[in-house]
Design a protein around this motif. Structure first.
Motif, mmCIF file in Angstrom:
data_model
loop_
_atom_site.group_PDB
_atom_site.id
_atom_site.type_symbol
_atom_site.label_atom_id
_atom_site.label_comp_id
_atom_site.label_asym_id
_atom_site.label_seq_id
_atom_site.Cartn_x
_atom_site.Cartn_y
_atom_site.Cartn_z
ATOM 1 N N VAL A 31 5.602 -4.656 -21.714
ATOM 2 C CA VAL A 31 6.440 -5.543 -20.893
ATOM 3 C C VAL A 31 5.628 -6.773 -20.492
ATOM 4 O O VAL A 31 4.510 -6.653 -19.999
ATOM 5 C CB VAL A 31 6.957 -4.803 -19.644
ATOM 6 N N GLU A 32 6.208 -7.937 -20.711
ATOM 7 C CA GLU A 32 5.557 -9.189 -20.340
ATOM 8 C C GLU A 32 6.196 -9.817 -19.106
ATOM 9 O O GLU A 32 5.497 -10.399 -18.283
ATOM 10 C CB GLU A 32 5.597 -10.153 -21.526
ATOM 11 N N TYR A 33 7.510 -9.695 -18.995
ATOM 12 C CA TYR A 33 8.234 -10.280 -17.859
ATOM 13 C C TYR A 33 9.411 -9.406 -17.482
ATOM 14 O O TYR A 33 10.049 -8.793 -18.335
ATOM 15 C CB TYR A 33 8.763 -11.690 -18.184
ATOM 16 N N SER A 34 9.690 -9.362 -16.180
ATOM 17 C CA SER A 34 10.897 -8.762 -15.633
ATOM 18 C C SER A 34 11.281 -9.620 -14.438
ATOM 19 O O SER A 34 10.415 -10.261 -13.835
ATOM 20 C CB SER A 34 10.645 -7.311 -15.205
ATOM 21 N N THR A 35 12.543 -9.653 -14.106
ATOM 22 C CA THR A 35 12.989 -10.476 -12.986
ATOM 23 C C THR A 35 13.275 -9.601 -11.773
ATOM 24 O O THR A 35 13.266 -8.379 -11.853
ATOM 25 C CB THR A 35 14.252 -11.268 -13.361
ATOM 26 N N ASP A 62 15.791 -5.502 -16.111
ATOM 27 C CA ASP A 62 15.644 -6.227 -17.368
ATOM 28 C C ASP A 62 14.165 -6.399 -17.674
ATOM 29 O O ASP A 62 13.319 -6.224 -16.811
ATOM 30 C CB ASP A 62 16.343 -7.590 -17.320
ATOM 31 N N PHE A 63 13.865 -6.717 -18.925
ATOM 32 C CA PHE A 63 12.502 -7.093 -19.277
ATOM 33 C C PHE A 63 12.480 -7.757 -20.646
ATOM 34 O O PHE A 63 13.414 -7.647 -21.432
ATOM 35 C CB PHE A 63 11.530 -5.900 -19.235
ATOM 36 N N ALA A 64 11.383 -8.466 -20.885
ATOM 37 C CA ALA A 64 11.092 -9.044 -22.195
ATOM 38 C C ALA A 64 9.661 -8.670 -22.533
ATOM 39 O O ALA A 64 8.808 -8.589 -21.648
ATOM 40 C CB ALA A 64 11.254 -10.561 -22.160
ATOM 41 N N GLY A 65 9.412 -8.414 -23.812
ATOM 42 C CA GLY A 65 8.066 -8.033 -24.195
ATOM 43 C C GLY A 65 7.907 -7.887 -25.692
ATOM 44 O O GLY A 65 8.733 -8.366 -26.476
ATOM 45 N N THR A 66 6.833 -7.176 -26.064
ATOM 46 C CA THR A 66 6.456 -7.013 -27.461
ATOM 47 C C THR A 66 6.444 -5.545 -27.835
ATOM 48 O O THR A 66 5.854 -4.726 -27.121
ATOM 49 C CB THR A 66 5.058 -7.618 -27.702
ATOM 50 N N VAL A 67 7.077 -5.211 -28.940
ATOM 51 C CA VAL A 67 7.099 -3.830 -29.420
ATOM 52 C C VAL A 67 5.673 -3.403 -29.773
ATOM 53 O O VAL A 67 4.963 -4.102 -30.495
ATOM 54 C CB VAL A 67 8.023 -3.684 -30.654
ATOM 55 N N TRP A 93 14.288 4.470 -16.336
ATOM 56 C CA TRP A 93 13.115 3.696 -15.940
ATOM 57 C C TRP A 93 13.217 2.283 -16.473
ATOM 58 O O TRP A 93 13.638 2.063 -17.604
ATOM 59 C CB TRP A 93 11.858 4.369 -16.443
ATOM 60 N N GLY A 94 12.781 1.320 -15.644
ATOM 61 C CA GLY A 94 12.965 -0.081 -15.964
ATOM 62 C C GLY A 94 11.701 -0.858 -16.264
ATOM 63 O O GLY A 94 10.666 -0.303 -16.637
ATOM 64 N N GLY A 95 11.784 -2.171 -16.041
ATOM 65 C CA GLY A 95 10.778 -3.113 -16.487
ATOM 66 C C GLY A 95 9.665 -3.453 -15.527
ATOM 67 O O GLY A 95 8.823 -4.284 -15.853
ATOM 68 N N TYR A 96 9.612 -2.839 -14.349
ATOM 69 C CA TYR A 96 8.513 -3.110 -13.426
ATOM 70 C C TYR A 96 7.319 -2.243 -13.799
ATOM 71 O O TYR A 96 6.844 -1.417 -13.026
ATOM 72 C CB TYR A 96 8.916 -2.841 -11.985
ATOM 73 N N ALA A 97 6.849 -2.431 -15.010
ATOM 74 C CA ALA A 97 5.758 -1.630 -15.546
ATOM 75 C C ALA A 97 5.077 -2.422 -16.658
ATOM 76 O O ALA A 97 5.632 -3.398 -17.165
ATOM 77 C CB ALA A 97 6.301 -0.315 -16.105
ATOM 78 N N GLN A 98 3.896 -1.985 -17.034
ATOM 79 C CA GLN A 98 3.212 -2.615 -18.158
ATOM 80 C C GLN A 98 3.774 -2.145 -19.487
ATOM 81 O O GLN A 98 3.731 -2.877 -20.474
ATOM 82 C CB GLN A 98 1.713 -2.332 -18.082
ATOM 83 N N ALA A 112 15.582 -16.911 -31.198
ATOM 84 C CA ALA A 112 14.736 -18.028 -31.643
ATOM 85 C C ALA A 112 14.798 -19.150 -30.619
ATOM 86 O O ALA A 112 15.849 -19.443 -30.048
ATOM 87 C CB ALA A 112 15.197 -18.513 -33.008
ATOM 88 N N GLY A 113 13.674 -19.784 -30.374
ATOM 89 C CA GLY A 113 13.616 -20.895 -29.438
ATOM 90 C C GLY A 113 13.301 -20.487 -28.010
ATOM 91 O O GLY A 113 13.108 -21.356 -27.161
ATOM 92 N N LEU A 114 13.267 -19.187 -27.729
ATOM 93 C CA LEU A 114 12.914 -18.700 -26.396
ATOM 94 C C LEU A 114 11.592 -17.960 -26.455
ATOM 95 O O LEU A 114 11.301 -17.294 -27.450
ATOM 96 C CB LEU A 114 13.973 -17.740 -25.851
ATOM 97 N N ASP A 115 10.825 -18.051 -25.377
ATOM 98 C CA ASP A 115 9.672 -17.163 -25.269
ATOM 99 C C ASP A 115 10.004 -16.073 -24.262
ATOM 100 O O ASP A 115 11.076 -16.083 -23.632
ATOM 101 C CB ASP A 115 8.399 -17.946 -24.894
ATOM 102 N N SER A 116 9.124 -15.105 -24.123
ATOM 103 C CA SER A 116 9.404 -13.951 -23.251
ATOM 104 C C SER A 116 9.683 -14.359 -21.817
ATOM 105 O O SER A 116 10.548 -13.799 -21.161
ATOM 106 C CB SER A 116 8.230 -12.979 -23.278
ATOM 107 N N ARG A 117 8.975 -15.351 -21.329
ATOM 108 C CA ARG A 117 9.184 -15.791 -19.944
ATOM 109 C C ARG A 117 10.565 -16.420 -19.769
ATOM 110 O O ARG A 117 11.243 -16.185 -18.789
ATOM 111 C CB ARG A 117 8.101 -16.783 -19.535
ATOM 112 N N GLN A 118 10.991 -17.221 -20.714
ATOM 113 C CA GLN A 118 12.300 -17.860 -20.631
ATOM 114 C C GLN A 118 13.429 -16.832 -20.720
ATOM 115 O O GLN A 118 14.474 -17.020 -20.101
ATOM 116 C CB GLN A 118 12.463 -18.883 -21.746
ATOM 117 N N ALA A 119 13.211 -15.793 -21.489
ATOM 118 C CA ALA A 119 14.262 -14.782 -21.674
ATOM 119 C C ALA A 119 14.507 -14.075 -20.371
ATOM 120 O O ALA A 119 15.589 -13.654 -20.072
ATOM 121 C CB ALA A 119 13.854 -13.804 -22.758
#
Length: 119
Positions: A31-35, A62-67, A93-98, A112-119
């Motif tokens: 997980v890189e970002y969660s709101t 929610d979260f955005a990250g890398t598999v 279980w959600g995105g408030y984790a590594q 395409a055109g979004l990075d993890s933070r923008q998502a």
């Protein structure tokens, strides 16, 4: 988030857990970002906001990250993904984790055109 069995009240703390403690599912995501959302606030409240049914619990709807690992052919290590919905952060279980381990059907490739933070 854990619940005190005597008082029935929940409390939040940052804790280290092992990968083996993550729920069983097909895809592990770094997980890189969660709101912060209204439902997250409810889950973090002393009574769990009526949303949390099972403790311990990890909020983050929610979260955005890398598999990192996948048992599903649709995703491979290095793929960027987004997850929102599916009662993640409430019933699951959600995105408030590594790391998060979730069902492959719940993920969407990062547009395409979004990075993890923008998502």
């Amino acid at each position: 988030v854990n619940k005190d069995e005597e008082t029935g009240l929940a409390s939040a703390a940052v804790e280290q857990i092992s990968l083996e403690q993550l729920p069983a599912a097909e895809v592990t995501v770094a997980v890189e970002y969660s709101t912060v959302n209204y439902k997250d606030g409810l889950c973090l409240s002393p009574k769990g906001g009526g949303l949390v049914r099972k403790y311990p619990h990890i909020p983050g709807i929610d979260f955005a990250g890398t598999v990192e690992a996948s048992d599903d052919a649709r995703y491979k290590p290095g793929d960027k993904v987004v997850l929102t919905g599916w009662r993640v952060g409430e019933a699951h279980w959600g995105g408030y984790a590594q790391k998060a381990r979730v069902k492959a059907d719940w993920l969407v490739p990062l547009p395409a055109g979004l990075d993890s933070r923008q998502a």
